[in-house]
Design an enzyme around this catalytic site. Structure first.
Site, PDB file in Angstrom:
ATOM      1  N   CYS A   1     -11.140   3.263   4.596  1.00 28.72           N
ATOM      2  CA  CYS A   1     -11.471   2.142   5.474  1.00 28.72           C
ATOM      3  C   CYS A   1     -11.413   2.613   6.930  1.00 28.72           C
ATOM      4  O   CYS A   1     -10.446   3.269   7.335  1.00 28.72           O
ATOM      5  CB  CYS A   1     -10.455   1.013   5.257  1.00 28.72           C
ATOM      6  SG  CYS A   1     -10.698  -0.398   6.346  1.00 28.72           S
TER       7      CYS A   1
ATOM      8  N   ARG B   1      -0.956   7.634   0.093  1.00 30.28           N
ATOM      9  CA  ARG B   1      -0.303   6.849   1.138  1.00 30.28           C
ATOM     10  C   ARG B   1       1.122   7.368   1.161  1.00 30.28           C
ATOM     11  O   ARG B   1       1.845   7.226   0.166  1.00 30.28           O
ATOM     12  CB  ARG B   1      -0.318   5.352   0.823  1.00 30.28           C
ATOM     13  CG  ARG B   1      -1.706   4.696   0.928  1.00 30.28           C
ATOM     14  CD  ARG B   1      -2.086   4.533   2.381  1.00 30.28           C
ATOM     15  NE  ARG B   1      -3.435   4.056   2.588  1.00 30.28           N
ATOM     16  CZ  ARG B   1      -3.761   2.792   2.853  1.00 30.28           C
ATOM     17  NH1 ARG B   1      -2.837   1.867   2.903  1.00 30.28           N
ATOM     18  NH2 ARG B   1      -5.015   2.458   3.070  1.00 30.28           N
TER      19      ARG B   1
ATOM     20  N   ARG C   1       3.757   4.138   7.162  1.00 29.10           N
ATOM     21  CA  ARG C   1       2.940   4.867   6.185  1.00 29.10           C
ATOM     22  C   ARG C   1       1.785   5.539   6.878  1.00 29.10           C
ATOM     23  O   ARG C   1       1.313   5.068   7.931  1.00 29.10           O
ATOM     24  CB  ARG C   1       2.465   3.934   5.077  1.00 29.10           C
ATOM     25  CG  ARG C   1       1.552   2.779   5.501  1.00 29.10           C
ATOM     26  CD  ARG C   1       0.117   3.159   5.689  1.00 29.10           C
ATOM     27  NE  ARG C   1      -0.749   1.999   5.789  1.00 29.10           N
ATOM     28  CZ  ARG C   1      -1.919   2.018   6.386  1.00 29.10           C
ATOM     29  NH1 ARG C   1      -2.338   3.105   7.010  1.00 29.10           N
ATOM     30  NH2 ARG C   1      -2.680   0.953   6.412  1.00 29.10           N
TER      31      ARG C   1
ATOM     32  N   ARG D   1       0.761  -9.506   9.377  1.00 27.77           N
ATOM     33  CA  ARG D   1       0.474  -9.721   7.953  1.00 27.77           C
ATOM     34  C   ARG D   1       1.592 -10.562   7.360  1.00 27.77           C
ATOM     35  O   ARG D   1       2.654 -10.721   7.973  1.00 27.77           O
ATOM     36  CB  ARG D   1       0.409  -8.379   7.200  1.00 27.77           C
ATOM     37  CG  ARG D   1      -0.726  -7.485   7.646  1.00 27.77           C
ATOM     38  CD  ARG D   1      -0.827  -6.198   6.832  1.00 27.77           C
ATOM     39  NE  ARG D   1      -1.934  -5.396   7.344  1.00 27.77           N
ATOM     40  CZ  ARG D   1      -2.334  -4.240   6.838  1.00 27.77           C
ATOM     41  NH1 ARG D   1      -1.730  -3.737   5.773  1.00 27.77           N
ATOM     42  NH2 ARG D   1      -3.343  -3.589   7.355  1.00 27.77           N
TER      43      ARG D   1
ATOM     44  N   THR E   1     -10.546   1.279   9.508  1.00 26.93           N
ATOM     45  CA  THR E   1      -9.397   0.816  10.295  1.00 26.93           C
ATOM     46  C   THR E   1      -8.234   1.799  10.230  1.00 26.93           C
ATOM     47  O   THR E   1      -7.280   1.681  11.000  1.00 26.93           O
ATOM     48  CB  THR E   1      -8.872  -0.557   9.809  1.00 26.93           C
ATOM     49  OG1 THR E   1      -8.463  -0.415   8.448  1.00 26.93           O
ATOM     50  CG2 THR E   1      -9.913  -1.632   9.928  1.00 26.93           C
TER      51      THR E   1
ATOM     52  N   ARG F   1       0.407   3.226   9.940  1.00 28.23           N
ATOM     53  CA  ARG F   1       0.784   1.833  10.154  1.00 28.23           C
ATOM     54  C   ARG F   1       2.305   1.778  10.114  1.00 28.23           C
ATOM     55  O   ARG F   1       2.915   2.050   9.084  1.00 28.23           O
ATOM     56  CB  ARG F   1       0.194   0.909   9.090  1.00 28.23           C
ATOM     57  CG  ARG F   1       0.383  -0.582   9.440  1.00 28.23           C
ATOM     58  CD  ARG F   1      -0.391  -1.485   8.512  1.00 28.23           C
ATOM     59  NE  ARG F   1       0.352  -1.881   7.345  1.00 28.23           N
ATOM     60  CZ  ARG F   1       1.189  -2.912   7.250  1.00 28.23           C
ATOM     61  NH1 ARG F   1       1.398  -3.683   8.307  1.00 28.23           N
ATOM     62  NH2 ARG F   1       1.819  -3.194   6.113  1.00 28.23           N
TER      63      ARG F   1
ATOM     64  N   GLU G   1      -1.253  -6.930   3.141  1.00 28.16           N
ATOM     65  CA  GLU G   1      -2.476  -7.448   3.729  1.00 28.16           C
ATOM     66  C   GLU G   1      -2.991  -8.651   2.934  1.00 28.16           C
ATOM     67  O   GLU G   1      -2.972  -8.647   1.701  1.00 28.16           O
ATOM     68  CB  GLU G   1      -3.541  -6.345   3.732  1.00 28.16           C
ATOM     69  CG  GLU G   1      -4.760  -6.753   4.503  1.00 28.16           C
ATOM     70  CD  GLU G   1      -5.577  -5.547   4.930  1.00 28.16           C
ATOM     71  OE1 GLU G   1      -5.603  -4.562   4.189  1.00 28.16           O
ATOM     72  OE2 GLU G   1      -6.181  -5.616   6.009  1.00 28.16           O
TER      73      GLU G   1
ATOM     74  N   GLU H   1      -5.923   2.929  -2.261  1.00 29.05           N
ATOM     75  CA  GLU H   1      -7.103   2.847  -1.375  1.00 29.05           C
ATOM     76  C   GLU H   1      -7.489   4.227  -0.819  1.00 29.05           C
ATOM     77  O   GLU H   1      -8.656   4.481  -0.509  1.00 29.05           O
ATOM     78  CB  GLU H   1      -6.809   1.871  -0.236  1.00 29.05           C
ATOM     79  CG  GLU H   1      -7.965   1.693   0.717  1.00 29.05           C
ATOM     80  CD  GLU H   1      -7.648   0.678   1.824  1.00 29.05           C
ATOM     81  OE1 GLU H   1      -6.896  -0.276   1.552  1.00 29.05           O
ATOM     82  OE2 GLU H   1      -8.165   0.849   2.937  1.00 29.05           O
TER      83      GLU H   1
HETATM   84  P1  ADP Z   1      -0.375  -0.751   3.742  1.00 26.57           P
HETATM   85  O1  ADP Z   1       0.811  -0.932   4.594  1.00 26.57           O
HETATM   86  O2  ADP Z   1      -0.250   0.465   2.905  1.00 26.57           O
HETATM   87  O3  ADP Z   1      -1.630  -0.833   4.539  1.00 26.57           O
HETATM   88  P2  ADP Z   1       0.047  -3.413   2.624  1.00 26.57           P
HETATM   89  O4  ADP Z   1      -0.119  -4.196   3.864  1.00 26.57           O
HETATM   90  O5  ADP Z   1      -0.571  -3.981   1.381  1.00 26.57           O
HETATM   91  O6  ADP Z   1      -0.502  -1.942   2.708  1.00 26.57           O
HETATM   92  O7  ADP Z   1       1.603  -3.240   2.365  1.00 26.57           O
HETATM   93  C1  ADP Z   1       2.074  -2.539   1.258  1.00 26.57           C
HETATM   94  C2  ADP Z   1       3.458  -2.973   0.831  1.00 26.57           C
HETATM   95  O8  ADP Z   1       4.395  -2.574   1.811  1.00 26.57           O
HETATM   96  C3  ADP Z   1       3.606  -4.479   0.684  1.00 26.57           C
HETATM   97  O9  ADP Z   1       4.410  -4.748  -0.446  1.00 26.57           O
HETATM   98  C4  ADP Z   1       4.337  -4.873   1.937  1.00 26.57           C
HETATM   99  O10 ADP Z   1       5.114  -6.034   1.768  1.00 26.57           O
HETATM  100  C5  ADP Z   1       5.220  -3.667   2.124  1.00 26.57           C
HETATM  101  N1  ADP Z   1       5.692  -3.530   3.504  1.00 26.57           N
HETATM  102  C6  ADP Z   1       4.962  -3.382   4.626  1.00 26.57           C
HETATM  103  N2  ADP Z   1       5.736  -3.300   5.704  1.00 26.57           N
HETATM  104  C7  ADP Z   1       7.022  -3.391   5.262  1.00 26.57           C
HETATM  105  C8  ADP Z   1       8.294  -3.377   5.892  1.00 26.57           C
HETATM  106  N3  ADP Z   1       8.428  -3.213   7.199  1.00 26.57           N
HETATM  107  N4  ADP Z   1       9.376  -3.522   5.093  1.00 26.57           N
HETATM  108  C9  ADP Z   1       9.275  -3.673   3.764  1.00 26.57           C
HETATM  109  N5  ADP Z   1       8.113  -3.682   3.120  1.00 26.57           N
HETATM  110  C10 ADP Z   1       7.003  -3.553   3.847  1.00 26.57           C
HETATM  111  C1  CIR Z   2     -12.146  -6.392   5.747  1.00 20.89           C
HETATM  112  O1  CIR Z   2     -13.182  -5.907   6.160  1.00 20.89           O
HETATM  113  O2  CIR Z   2     -11.655  -7.433   6.173  1.00 20.89           O
HETATM  114  C2  CIR Z   2     -11.402  -5.676   4.621  1.00 20.89           C
HETATM  115  N1  CIR Z   2     -12.265  -4.647   4.128  1.00 20.89           N
HETATM  116  C3  CIR Z   2     -10.092  -5.101   5.130  1.00 20.89           C
HETATM  117  C4  CIR Z   2     -10.238  -4.300   6.388  1.00 20.89           C
HETATM  118  C5  CIR Z   2      -8.949  -3.754   6.928  1.00 20.89           C
HETATM  119  N2  CIR Z   2      -8.028  -4.723   7.350  1.00 20.89           N
HETATM  120  C6  CIR Z   2      -8.136  -5.509   8.460  1.00 20.89           C
HETATM  121  O3  CIR Z   2      -8.989  -5.419   9.290  1.00 20.89           O
HETATM  122  N3  CIR Z   2      -7.142  -6.380   8.624  1.00 20.89           N
END
Ligand code: ADP
Ligand code: CIR
Length: 332
Positions: free
Chosen positions: A248, A206, A103, A285, A250, A257, A290, A202
């Site tokens: 954010c 995305r 993403r 994660r 990050t 990501r 997250e 966020e």
């Molecule tokens: P982001 O990736 O947008 O930073 P999250 O960590 O919250 O946010 O992940 C968003 C969604 O994407 C979650 O439901 C997570 O389980 C899913 N996800 C992340 N990576 C994968 C993957 N490789 N395969 C399937 N689902 C994934």
């Molecule tokens: C934090 O500061 O922990 C949250 N605002 C999330 C920051 C982004 N994620 C991370 O560093 N793992």
């Protein structure tokens, strides 16, 4: 230690007191999430592009530490095609990698970011983005599903299957991202759900490409092309130095990501698993995103650094890190 706390010295607090970004954010708004959540890693959010300018004395050292990106460097990303020969499928038998997802975060130029946007501006932006998404053709054509009109059952099902976002956690709540929930939010996806766009979570957008198995190069190429089609119609917030701008810090730079859901039942139990991944420039994660937990030895592993490297390098770092993790899992 939380980075916002580490770098906000008394002197800097005095300097930034009274400073206000174009969106109206003052220092207290920028650091509210960290203040209300002392267990934050970072603890600061931007309400618009101008926050990264007006509050640079705080953001720059945070960014430097998180992304290993010295404050005098410039981002050099540019989403180029990937040479799929250098990134073959890591797991052609689908033994370990369940799914792959990449993403990027994007915000629209000139519009306040989700921590600061007003309810009306959010709705207006949703309409604008919808016009863009409804214009996508061929393999990127899909349909939009607004959160406000979605049944709880559908919402739950889409979230459980990893397609849809959850309501922001306490970190995002304090940052102001959950205001007026669920209005103005939604998800666009193609019929096979391999190309998806989250709207007004966020970040304004995305943009996501995902599929079952370990086909990292395929997932990347679909993302690259879909992203280009969207960017032809709408300009993204970007700075010369920091690349694409996100709520954010990050997520700056490539804002990319790239992750896999991977079975690492042995390695994942090691006490130094997090440290090991960190050394490989990878983040760990749980499988519901997250701040979630691992289930059945399955982890979400992704590139940690997004700024100061190209999109292709994000993929290469993930690829070579995964190669090592898979080898370690097999050989102990
Ligand atoms: P982001 O990736 O947008 O930073 P999250 O960590 O919250 O946010 O992940 C968003 C969604 O994407 C979650 O439901 C997570 O389980 C899913 N996800 C992340 N990576 C994968 C993957 N490789 N395969 C399937 N689902 C994934
Ligand atoms: C934090 O500061 O922990 C949250 N605002 C999330 C920051 C982004 N994620 C991370 O560093 N793992």
């Amino acid at each position: 230690m939380m980075l916002a706390e580490k770098y906000l010295t008394e002197n800097l607090r005095k300097t930034l007191n009274g400073v206000q970004a174009e969106c109206g954010f003052k220092l207290a708004d920028v650091i509210r999430s960290g203040h209300e959540n002392p267990d934050s890693n970072i603890g600061a959010y931007a309400g618009d592009a101008d926050c990264y300018v007006k509050f640079s004395a705080l953001f720059d050292p945070i960014i430097a530490e998180y992304h290993s990106f010295p404050s005098d460097s410039e981002h050099r990303g540019d989403i180029q095609p990937l040479d799929s020969l250098t990134i073959p499928n890591l797991d052609p038998d689908n033994a370990q990698i369940l799914s792959t997802r990449i993403r990027v975060a994007r915000n629209i130029e000139g519009v306040d970011f989700p921590p600061a946007i007003t309810a009306n501006a959010r709705l207006e932006l949703e309409r604008r983005i919808l016009r863009v998404l409804n214009n996508l053709k061929g393999e990127f054509a899909g349909s939009y599903h607004s959160l406000a009109n979605m049944t709880e059952e559908t919402q739950k099902q889409l979230t459980q299957s990893h397609f849809l976002f959850k309501k922001g956690d306490r970190f995002l709540d304090s940052a102001g991202v959950n205001r007026d929930w669920p209005n103005g939010r939604g998800i666009f996806y193609t019929s096979d759900k391999t190309f998806l766009v989250w709207v007004n979570e966020e970040d304004h957008l995305r943009i996501i490409s995902m599929q079952q198995g370990g086909g990292l190069a395929n997932v990347y190429e679909r993302l690259r092309q879909g992203l280009e089609k969207i960017n032809e119609q709408v300009p993204f917030a970007r700075s010369h130095r920091l690349g694409y701008l996100s709520s954010c810090p990050t997520n700056l730079g490539t804002a990319m990501r790239a992750s896999v859901h991977i079975k690492l039942p042995r390695l994942g139990q090691r006490r130094d698993f997090g440290k090991l991944c960190n050394q490989l420039q990878l983040s760990v994660r749980g499988i519901h995103g997250e701040h979630s937990k691992s289930e059945n030895g399955i982890w979400d592993i992704s590139n940690k650094q997004r700024l100061g490297i190209t999109e292709v390098e994000c993929i290469e770092i993930l690829y070579s890190g995964l190669e090592k993790l898979i080898r370690l899992e097999e050989n102990g």
